[in-house]
Design an enzyme around this catalytic site. Structure first.
Site, short mmCIF file in Angstrom:
data_model
loop_
_atom_site.label_atom_id
_atom_site.label_comp_id
_atom_site.label_asym_id
_atom_site.label_seq_id
_atom_site.Cartn_x
_atom_site.Cartn_y
_atom_site.Cartn_z
N HIS A 37 0.85 -1.21 0.00
CA HIS A 37 0.00 0.00 0.00
C HIS A 37 0.87 1.24 0.00
O HIS A 37 0.97 1.91 1.02
CB HIS A 37 -0.91 -0.01 1.22
CG HIS A 37 -2.07 0.93 1.12
ND1 HIS A 37 -2.02 2.24 1.52
CD2 HIS A 37 -3.31 0.73 0.66
CE1 HIS A 37 -3.21 2.81 1.34
NE2 HIS A 37 -4.01 1.91 0.82
N ILE B 4 1.80 4.69 1.56
CA ILE B 4 0.85 5.53 2.29
C ILE B 4 0.21 4.67 3.38
O ILE B 4 -0.17 3.52 3.12
CB ILE B 4 -0.25 6.08 1.36
CG1 ILE B 4 0.36 6.99 0.29
CG2 ILE B 4 -1.33 6.81 2.14
CD1 ILE B 4 -0.63 7.41 -0.79
N GLY C 33 -6.04 4.26 5.26
CA GLY C 33 -7.01 5.00 6.07
C GLY C 33 -7.59 4.18 7.20
O GLY C 33 -7.82 4.68 8.30
N VAL C 34 -7.81 2.90 6.95
CA VAL C 34 -8.38 2.05 8.01
C VAL C 34 -7.42 1.92 9.19
O VAL C 34 -7.87 1.77 10.33
CB VAL C 34 -8.79 0.64 7.49
CG1 VAL C 34 -9.91 0.74 6.49
CG2 VAL C 34 -7.61 -0.10 6.91
N GLU D 23 -8.31 2.87 12.97
CA GLU D 23 -8.01 1.90 14.04
C GLU D 23 -7.17 2.56 15.14
O GLU D 23 -7.40 2.33 16.33
CB GLU D 23 -7.29 0.68 13.47
CG GLU D 23 -6.87 -0.34 14.51
CD GLU D 23 -8.02 -1.04 15.22
OE1 GLU D 23 -7.78 -1.54 16.35
OE2 GLU D 23 -9.13 -1.11 14.67
#
Length: 150
Positions: free
Chosen positions: A49, A55, A58-59, A63
């Site tokens: 990723h 990067i 987003g998850v 979290e």
């Protein structure tokens, strides 16, 4: 009050590679705090990723916000052995700027309300003073042995 990594592991069940808070400043127990994490270049998710432009997903940021809130809430229950905080929902998530390797991120959380054992929080992740992510989310206090809502 500063909570270090060892104490975080006493408050949360998370462990590497899925523990995303290095330390946490609890401003008001059960109400407000700030978690901190430096995302290092060797994080497992950067390999996929994205290899050419790594990067933080987003998850992972969401979290980390939830884990910070879990620390803040769990500190209020630290003398009760059989209590756990479980993530329930997320809403109004916004991703403003990418988080890159070596970024130091702060995760500011504040309780909006709670009804019985369900807590709702607002979280804001920042790289220095730049907003990178924000969301509202909820968690519930449960009994570890039965996952029963308290």
């Amino acid at each position: 009050m500063i909570v270090n990594n060892d104490e975080i592991k006493n408050l949360l069940p998370h462990r590497e590679p899925f523990l995303f808070v290095d330390k946490c400043e609890i401003i008001e127990v059960g109400i407000k705090g700030v978690g901190y994490r430096k995302f290092l270049p060797n994080e497992f998710f950067f390999k996929g990723h994205f290899p050419e432009l790594p990067i933080v997903p987003g998850v992972i940021l969401i979290e980390a916000l939830a884990q910070t809130a879990g620390i803040v809430v769990s500190k209020a229950f630290e003398n009760e052995e059989n209590i756990s905080v479980l993530f329930m929902s997320v809403s109004d998530a916004k991703f403003r700027k990418p988080v890159l390797p070596n970024d130091d991120i702060s995760f500011e959380v504040e309780k909006l309300n709670n009804v019985k054992s369900v807590y709702k929080f607002y979280g804001l992740a920042k790289n220095n003073s730049t907003k990178v992510c924000e969301a509202k989310f909820s968690a519930m206090i449960t009994n570890k042995s039965s996952s029963e809502i308290l």
